[in-house]
Design an enzyme around this catalytic site. Structure first.
Site, PDB file in Angstrom:
ATOM      1  N   ARG A 124      38.023  64.980  46.857  1.00  0.00           N
ATOM      2  CA  ARG A 124      39.362  65.027  46.249  1.00  0.00           C
ATOM      3  C   ARG A 124      40.473  64.784  47.259  1.00  0.00           C
ATOM      4  O   ARG A 124      41.620  65.173  47.042  1.00  0.00           O
ATOM      5  CB  ARG A 124      39.582  66.356  45.509  1.00  0.00           C
ATOM      6  CG  ARG A 124      38.651  66.537  44.322  1.00  0.00           C
ATOM      7  CD  ARG A 124      38.947  67.823  43.591  1.00  0.00           C
ATOM      8  NE  ARG A 124      38.074  67.959  42.429  1.00  0.00           N
ATOM      9  CZ  ARG A 124      38.007  69.039  41.667  1.00  0.00           C
ATOM     10  NH1 ARG A 124      38.779  70.084  41.934  1.00  0.00           N
ATOM     11  NH2 ARG A 124      37.201  69.089  40.624  1.00  0.00           N
ATOM     12  N   LYS A 146      49.782  53.421  48.624  1.00  0.00           N
ATOM     13  CA  LYS A 146      49.078  52.821  47.484  1.00  0.00           C
ATOM     14  C   LYS A 146      47.690  52.396  47.936  1.00  0.00           C
ATOM     15  O   LYS A 146      47.545  51.634  48.894  1.00  0.00           O
ATOM     16  CB  LYS A 146      49.831  51.597  46.957  1.00  0.00           C
ATOM     17  CG  LYS A 146      50.954  51.907  45.992  1.00  0.00           C
ATOM     18  CD  LYS A 146      51.467  50.614  45.369  1.00  0.00           C
ATOM     19  CE  LYS A 146      52.541  50.875  44.326  1.00  0.00           C
ATOM     20  NZ  LYS A 146      53.023  49.615  43.721  1.00  0.00           N
ATOM     21  N   GLU A 188      55.819  39.133  52.136  1.00  0.00           N
ATOM     22  CA  GLU A 188      56.157  40.518  51.790  1.00  0.00           C
ATOM     23  C   GLU A 188      57.419  40.972  52.525  1.00  0.00           C
ATOM     24  O   GLU A 188      58.231  41.713  51.972  1.00  0.00           O
ATOM     25  CB  GLU A 188      54.989  41.446  52.116  1.00  0.00           C
ATOM     26  CG  GLU A 188      53.777  41.293  51.203  1.00  0.00           C
ATOM     27  CD  GLU A 188      54.014  41.869  49.807  1.00  0.00           C
ATOM     28  OE1 GLU A 188      55.128  42.360  49.517  1.00  0.00           O
ATOM     29  OE2 GLU A 188      53.076  41.836  48.994  1.00  0.00           O
ATOM     30  N   LYS A 224      60.731  50.054  53.535  1.00  0.00           N
ATOM     31  CA  LYS A 224      59.731  50.533  52.574  1.00  0.00           C
ATOM     32  C   LYS A 224      59.575  52.043  52.651  1.00  0.00           C
ATOM     33  O   LYS A 224      59.454  52.723  51.620  1.00  0.00           O
ATOM     34  CB  LYS A 224      58.382  49.858  52.806  1.00  0.00           C
ATOM     35  CG  LYS A 224      57.351  50.263  51.760  1.00  0.00           C
ATOM     36  CD  LYS A 224      56.144  49.388  51.742  1.00  0.00           C
ATOM     37  CE  LYS A 224      55.223  49.782  50.588  1.00  0.00           C
ATOM     38  NZ  LYS A 224      54.007  48.953  50.524  1.00  0.00           N
ATOM     39  N   GLU A 234      56.381  55.677  42.117  1.00  0.00           N
ATOM     40  CA  GLU A 234      56.866  54.475  41.436  1.00  0.00           C
ATOM     41  C   GLU A 234      57.360  54.758  40.014  1.00  0.00           C
ATOM     42  O   GLU A 234      56.980  54.095  39.052  1.00  0.00           O
ATOM     43  CB  GLU A 234      55.756  53.409  41.396  1.00  0.00           C
ATOM     44  CG  GLU A 234      56.268  52.002  41.161  1.00  0.00           C
ATOM     45  CD  GLU A 234      55.177  50.959  41.300  1.00  0.00           C
ATOM     46  OE1 GLU A 234      54.785  50.380  40.291  1.00  0.00           O
ATOM     47  OE2 GLU A 234      54.711  50.732  42.441  1.00  0.00           O
ATOM     48  N   ARG A 238      61.054  52.569  43.464  1.00  0.00           N
ATOM     49  CA  ARG A 238      59.924  51.865  44.086  1.00  0.00           C
ATOM     50  C   ARG A 238      59.471  50.655  43.268  1.00  0.00           C
ATOM     51  O   ARG A 238      58.827  49.756  43.795  1.00  0.00           O
ATOM     52  CB  ARG A 238      58.752  52.832  44.299  1.00  0.00           C
ATOM     53  CG  ARG A 238      57.630  52.209  45.127  1.00  0.00           C
ATOM     54  CD  ARG A 238      56.583  53.201  45.574  1.00  0.00           C
ATOM     55  NE  ARG A 238      55.591  52.552  46.403  1.00  0.00           N
ATOM     56  CZ  ARG A 238      54.617  53.180  47.061  1.00  0.00           C
ATOM     57  NH1 ARG A 238      54.513  54.497  46.978  1.00  0.00           N
ATOM     58  NH2 ARG A 238      53.763  52.504  47.802  1.00  0.00           N
ATOM     59  N   ASN A 242      58.015  45.706  43.545  1.00  0.00           N
ATOM     60  CA  ASN A 242      57.137  44.814  42.790  1.00  0.00           C
ATOM     61  C   ASN A 242      57.785  43.455  42.520  1.00  0.00           C
ATOM     62  O   ASN A 242      57.247  42.653  41.758  1.00  0.00           O
ATOM     63  CB  ASN A 242      56.741  45.459  41.455  1.00  0.00           C
ATOM     64  CG  ASN A 242      55.886  46.696  41.655  1.00  0.00           C
ATOM     65  OD1 ASN A 242      55.019  46.729  42.516  1.00  0.00           O
ATOM     66  ND2 ASN A 242      56.143  47.727  40.855  1.00  0.00           N
ATOM     67  N   HIS A 245      55.755  40.406  42.026  1.00  0.00           N
ATOM     68  CA  HIS A 245      54.348  40.797  42.022  1.00  0.00           C
ATOM     69  C   HIS A 245      53.676  40.770  40.654  1.00  0.00           C
ATOM     70  O   HIS A 245      52.450  40.648  40.570  1.00  0.00           O
ATOM     71  CB  HIS A 245      54.193  42.193  42.639  1.00  0.00           C
ATOM     72  CG  HIS A 245      54.210  42.173  44.131  1.00  0.00           C
ATOM     73  ND1 HIS A 245      55.288  41.712  44.856  1.00  0.00           N
ATOM     74  CD2 HIS A 245      53.272  42.529  45.052  1.00  0.00           C
ATOM     75  CE1 HIS A 245      55.011  41.804  46.149  1.00  0.00           C
ATOM     76  NE2 HIS A 245      53.803  42.297  46.291  1.00  0.00           N
ATOM     77  N   HIS A 249      50.211  38.913  40.920  1.00  0.00           N
ATOM     78  CA  HIS A 249      48.888  39.484  40.677  1.00  0.00           C
ATOM     79  C   HIS A 249      48.159  38.730  39.567  1.00  0.00           C
ATOM     80  O   HIS A 249      46.941  38.556  39.619  1.00  0.00           O
ATOM     81  CB  HIS A 249      49.002  40.968  40.314  1.00  0.00           C
ATOM     82  CG  HIS A 249      49.331  41.840  41.475  1.00  0.00           C
ATOM     83  ND1 HIS A 249      49.815  43.127  41.331  1.00  0.00           N
ATOM     84  CD2 HIS A 249      49.246  41.620  42.809  1.00  0.00           C
ATOM     85  CE1 HIS A 249      50.012  43.656  42.522  1.00  0.00           C
ATOM     86  NE2 HIS A 249      49.683  42.761  43.437  1.00  0.00           N
ATOM     87  N   HIS A 262      47.281  36.623  49.059  1.00  0.00           N
ATOM     88  CA  HIS A 262      48.195  37.464  48.288  1.00  0.00           C
ATOM     89  C   HIS A 262      49.653  37.066  48.504  1.00  0.00           C
ATOM     90  O   HIS A 262      50.422  36.939  47.550  1.00  0.00           O
ATOM     91  CB  HIS A 262      48.000  38.931  48.656  1.00  0.00           C
ATOM     92  CG  HIS A 262      48.983  39.854  48.000  1.00  0.00           C
ATOM     93  ND1 HIS A 262      48.966  40.113  46.641  1.00  0.00           N
ATOM     94  CD2 HIS A 262      50.033  40.550  48.511  1.00  0.00           C
ATOM     95  CE1 HIS A 262      49.958  40.938  46.342  1.00  0.00           C
ATOM     96  NE2 HIS A 262      50.615  41.218  47.458  1.00  0.00           N
TER      97      HIS A 262
END
Length: 321
Positions: A124, A146, A188, A224, A234, A238, A242, A245, A249, A262
């Site tokens: 966990r 992330k 990025e 960031k 997010e 945040r 994206n 993105h 994606h 990417h």
């Protein structure tokens, strides 16, 4: 899988300023100090060498051919990601690691995401350290917590928010990257500049980005960190990260998670989200750093993939423009 000795997190020394970006559970910006130095100090190299052995020497001596070879390894890793994830959990359990131990991610975004997600789920949650060896990972994926793996052909479909204990960035290692991978990472950084920092954007627009690499890395990480400090999960601010993105994606998935890098997909996803007044300027900057702004793909397939975007809420998808 090779056996390695992974130290208890208590054995890791306090890393000197000048080489690290450090995070903790409270995520206060004054404790996120991205101070770049030319090299990681000798004691840190010694620590990493003791953990990963010859792999560190391979990173230091990386050539373009080595990078291409590592690309193939990364693709194989992604292709068997569920099996690799399971193997990693089994490996950690057989050591066995406890909640006071940590794992280290030495590599690019695939390695960092997989290691982070494994650390998030094992017992966990245990600690992990990010040591990015690609520009893309240094300016983006290694910072912010992330973690994810691809599944059923969909990018980052299974994941968790799990902050690294430390992020160690060595610009000297990044100088070994081939041009395409430098451009990939700059996508990025350019996203951060376009959304948050006019001065950073000017480094792309008016100068040669590769001549200002440390400034670009430093500022991208700093921006960031500030965003994640305010909105770790997010729910609001945040989401701006994206930018480009949602389409990126989908393009990445539609083209097979491998044909395009990417950052190249991000470059394709940014112009449609820009207003007419700035779109041409942004396209020019993307092209200047060697990124694609046109690509032939099945638009209907991309639209279908976007409809399953993990950021969708209540049947709607938020995009940043």
């Amino acid at each position: 899988m090779t056996n390695v000795n992974i130290p208890n997190v208590g054995q890791i020394p306090n890393l000197p300023l000048g080489a690290v970006v450090e995070t903790n559970a409270t995520f206060r910006s004054n404790e996120l100090r991205p101070v770049m130095a030319g090299n990681i100090p000798d004691d840190i190299y010694a620590l990493i060498s003791r953990i990963v052995g010859e792999q560190l020497l391979m990173v230091e001596a990386a050539t373009e051919r080595d990078i291409e070879k590592n690309d193939k390894i990364a693709e194989e890793l992604k292709a068997d990601i569920k099996e690799t994830f399971s193997d990693m959990l089994e490996f950690l359990g057989n050591i066995p690691l406890t909640r006071s131990d940590c794992v280290i991610a030495l590599g690019g975004g695939v390695v960092g995401d997989l290691t982070g997600f494994t650390a998030a789920t094992y017992l966990r949650g245990i600690s992990y350290i990010q040591i990015p060896t690609t520009l893309l990972a240094a300016v983006d994926s290694s910072v912010g917590g992330k973690t994810a793996i691809d599944m059923e052909g969909i990018k980052n479909y299974v994941g968790a928010f799990h902050q690294p204990k430390r992020v160690i960035i060595d610009p000297e290692v990044l100088k070994t990257l081939p041009k395409r991978h430098v451009s990939n990472g700059l996508a990025e950084a350019l996203k951060m500049a376009a959304t948050f920092d006019e001065e950073l954007f000017s480094l792309f627009e008016e100068g040669e980005p590769t001549e200002n690499m440390e400034r670009i890395i430093f500022r991208s990480v700093e921006l960031k960190a500030r965003v994640v400090e305010q909105d770790e999960k997010e729910q609001g601010l945040r989401k701006v990260l994206n930018f480009g993105h949602t389409a990126a994606h989908a393009i990445e998935t539609a083209t097979g998670l491998g044909d395009l890098l990417h950052g190249e997909c991000v470059a394709l996803g940014i112009p449609p989200m820009c207003g007419e007044k700035i779109r041409d300027d942004v396209i020019a900057v993307l092209q200047n750093v060697g990124l694609p702004t046109e690509y032939i793909f099945a638009k209907s397939k991309v639209k279908e993939i976007i409809s399953h975007d993990k950021k969708s809420q209540g049947g709607t998808i938020s995009v940043v423009k």
